[in-house]
Design a protein around this motif. Structure first.
Motif, PDB file in Angstrom:
ATOM      1  N   LEU A   1       5.454  11.333 -11.375  1.00  0.00           N
ATOM      2  CA  LEU A   1       4.014  11.099 -11.275  1.00  0.00           C
ATOM      3  C   LEU A   1       3.443  11.966 -10.173  1.00  0.00           C
ATOM      4  N   ASP A   2       2.211  12.427 -10.365  1.00  0.00           N
ATOM      5  CA  ASP A   2       1.547  13.122  -9.270  1.00  0.00           C
ATOM      6  C   ASP A   2       0.733  12.128  -8.450  1.00  0.00           C
ATOM      7  N   ARG A   3      -0.021  12.621  -7.491  1.00  0.00           N
ATOM      8  CA  ARG A   3      -0.739  11.735  -6.567  1.00  0.00           C
ATOM      9  C   ARG A   3      -1.894  11.015  -7.235  1.00  0.00           C
ATOM     10  N   GLN A   4      -2.283  11.445  -8.432  1.00  0.00           N
ATOM     11  CA  GLN A   4      -3.337  10.777  -9.193  1.00  0.00           C
ATOM     12  C   GLN A   4      -2.772   9.853 -10.272  1.00  0.00           C
ATOM     13  N   GLY A   5      -1.458   9.674 -10.284  1.00  0.00           N
ATOM     14  CA  GLY A   5      -0.838   8.784 -11.256  1.00  0.00           C
ATOM     15  C   GLY A   5      -0.648   9.389 -12.630  1.00  0.00           C
ATOM     16  N   ARG A   6      -0.779  10.706 -12.746  1.00  0.00           N
ATOM     17  CA  ARG A   6      -0.582  11.366 -14.032  1.00  0.00           C
ATOM     18  C   ARG A   6       0.895  11.697 -14.235  1.00  0.00           C
ATOM     19  N   VAL A   7       1.345  11.630 -15.487  1.00  0.00           N
ATOM     20  CA  VAL A   7       2.748  11.873 -15.815  1.00  0.00           C
ATOM     21  C   VAL A   7       2.984  13.364 -15.999  1.00  0.00           C
TER      22      VAL A   7
END
Length: 295
Positions: free
Chosen positions: A80-86
């Motif tokens: 996950l990135d810092r924005q919660g995207r996979v």
């Protein structure tokens, strides 16, 4: 008294595990499971079944298994990135991709200096948003986990993609770079080389958040190869091996093992308190609650 799942090699390991828990098998119908990532917003785990060309979804609320993506371009590692995207490493497309919040797909990296990547394997996101990933040739060496193709780059590298999308090869002297993870604080990057004999785990100093400095050997794997790795909040390294999971101190000392009946490929921390370790091990997905938390 600890259960038979745990093997203590150093008394420090006793503080990291619980005496009254057992390892749970959550799923057992895969071919080669890999790349787990826990998505806290939805309370589910995504993991790859690479030869079956699918990504599966385990739901924490009801223990159900469903297909999240099929075909998946033979996806391997996720994070996950810092924005919660996979984010995913895809063998077949030879790329690193990101699923946006609206469901659209963004390609993070698929080429370096005009040449196609090999088959991105595993990835992490740094505090500054940069994406670091390994690029061995496992996904282009056979059709079983991707598509047989020659390497255009001619090397197997560790890459960094900065927040502006610029890609740099930060290390080019490994045989098959595999699992990777940052230390607490992000001042070191741990990288597995699963192509050397024996397989080795290295630590690199991270200079100015963008460049890898000195390399030091942490340890060599005594059971099969090291594969995926994760770090807990104390800095311990949890690594997949042929025996299951090895827990290592930052200096490489073996603290203990989680014994499994299948070879462990990759792992991640999850759950509400990040104290549940999820393990992809050959055909099965296992989990166990620990007395520590993932970063």
């Amino acid at each position: 008294m600890l259960t038979d799942w745990f093997e203590v090699h150093d008394e420090r390991f006793r503080a990291l595990v619980l005496p009254n828990v057992h390892v749970e098998r959550l799923f057992s119908d895969g071919r080669w499971l890999e790349g787990p990532v826990y998505v806290p917003a939805g309370r589910y785990l995504l993991f790859s079944d690479i030869p079956n060309n699918r990504v599966l979804r385990w739901d924490e609320t009801d223990n159900s298994i469903s297909t999240f993506l099929s075909p998946s371009n033979f996806a391997n590692g996720h994070t996950l990135d810092r924005q919660g995207r996979v984010l995913a490493c895809e063998h077949f497309s030879r790329s690193v991709t990101r699923v946006e919040h609206d469901g659209t797909l963004t390609v993070i990296a698929d080429r370096f200096e005009g040449k196609r990547l090999n088959s991105p394997n595993d990835l992490v996101v740094a505090d500054d948003g940069a994406v670091w990933f390994t690029d061995p040739t496992y996904g282009i060496s056979t059709e079983y986990e991707g598509s047989r193709s020659p390497s255009e780059i001619g090397s197997r590298n560790v890459y960094r993609v900065d927040p502006h999308g610029d890609i740099a090869a930060v290390y080019t002297d490994l045989i098959q770079p595999n699992g990777l993870a940052f230390s607490p604080g992000g001042d070191e990057l741990y990288v597995v080389d699963s192509g050397c004999e024996p397989s080795a785990l290295y630590a690199f100093s991270v200079v100015d958040g963008a460049v890898l400095g000195d390399r030091r050997l942490i340890c060599e794997c005594p059971a099969g190869i090291y594969d995926g790795i994760r770090i807990d909040r104390h800095g311990h390294i949890w690594a997949g091996t042929a025996e299951g999971i090895h827990c290592l101190a930052p200096d490489g000392s073996l603290l203990g093992k989680i014994r499994l009946p299948e070879t462990a490929a990759n792992l991640c921390f999850g759950g509400a308190h990040r104290n549940r370790l999820f393990i992809c091990a050959t055909r099965s997905l296992f989990s166990v609650f620990l007395n520590t938390n993932g970063l």
